[in-house]
Design an enzyme around this catalytic site. Sequence first.
Site, PDB file in Angstrom:
ATOM      1  N   ARG A 227       0.814  -1.217   0.000  1.00  0.00           N
ATOM      2  CA  ARG A 227       0.000   0.000   0.000  1.00  0.00           C
ATOM      3  C   ARG A 227       0.849   1.271   0.000  1.00  0.00           C
ATOM      4  O   ARG A 227       0.526   2.271   0.650  1.00  0.00           O
ATOM      5  CB  ARG A 227      -0.970   0.020   1.200  1.00  0.00           C
TER       6      ARG A 227
ATOM      7  N   SER B  35     -10.677  -0.187   4.018  1.00  0.00           N
ATOM      8  CA  SER B  35      -9.830  -0.737   5.078  1.00  0.00           C
ATOM      9  C   SER B  35      -9.100   0.389   5.802  1.00  0.00           C
ATOM     10  O   SER B  35      -8.396   1.183   5.184  1.00  0.00           O
ATOM     11  CB  SER B  35      -8.821  -1.722   4.497  1.00  0.00           C
TER      12      SER B  35
ATOM     13  N   GLU C 221      -4.051   2.783   6.885  1.00  0.00           N
ATOM     14  CA  GLU C 221      -4.091   2.566   5.439  1.00  0.00           C
ATOM     15  C   GLU C 221      -4.868   3.698   4.779  1.00  0.00           C
ATOM     16  O   GLU C 221      -4.516   4.160   3.699  1.00  0.00           O
ATOM     17  CB  GLU C 221      -4.744   1.225   5.110  1.00  0.00           C
TER      18      GLU C 221
END
Length: 292
Positions: free
Chosen positions: A166, A215, A285
Amino acid sequence: MEGLSGKLTQDAPLAKLVWFKAGGTADWLFEPADADELRTFLERLEGSLPIMALGLGSNLIVRDGGVPGVVVKLGKPFAGVEVQDDHVLACGAGAHGILVASTARDAGVAGLEFLRGIPGTVGGFVRMNGGAYGREVGDILIDCDVVMPDGRCHNLPASDLQYSYRHSALPAGAVVIGARFQGEPGDPDAIGAEMDRIAQAREQSQPVRTKTGGSTFKNPPGYRAWELVDAAGCRGLTMGGAQVSEKHTNFLINTGDATGAEIEGLGEEVKRRVYENCGVELEWEIQRVGRP
């Protein structure tokens, strides 16, 4: 804006443009008519203001004090998807993941099905190495076209992005305007079945019909973030109008009138409780932008 046909708005509300439906305004919101306009506009700014690209706003907390500088919103002119030779898809940065996956399916191009399960647009996928269901953008990206904050345009191979979980090495203020993805030959029926499986799994496990941000925390090595949040007793935890989802504890939701501060504050409280419970420090995130 002389000679430009795009739209420039001062003090533009951003809440309506992000999935959480919360947060402040952009000092300036620029919606370019095409890539040439974006390059010209940024060139004229000469790097004098911070630049932030905005896609669907599906993985974003906008703080209540607003976003300084210019927010660039890429609309329909950047949303095209074209099938090229050798099972390559050329995509505009504003193209939705569902559109990319569906176009690939119709052309018999496999390997991009997982994009069906990521809410967002190509620009965000490329910047954050978006992923789901065992694959990520770093697995399929060939290269991308990027406009730098000073208006210069570069084509960057995937290797230059130095992808990790990510994360990419794209500099702040760089605006992704397009990308090419490598697929492989596949059967449209099998590809469609896999996309349906992904869509069903997402519907069953995630609060997709709420005001959420995807998320919240990255999975720490060896752990699943939602299990740590659950073990710390945070399922259903609230702060003002923000709540930890009962359905999937790695999702925060806006139950109606949450502020950006309440959503971010709840996430920080979850982080604190998880660390207190098991000694693991969760990492955000979701991107958090703007002034407190």
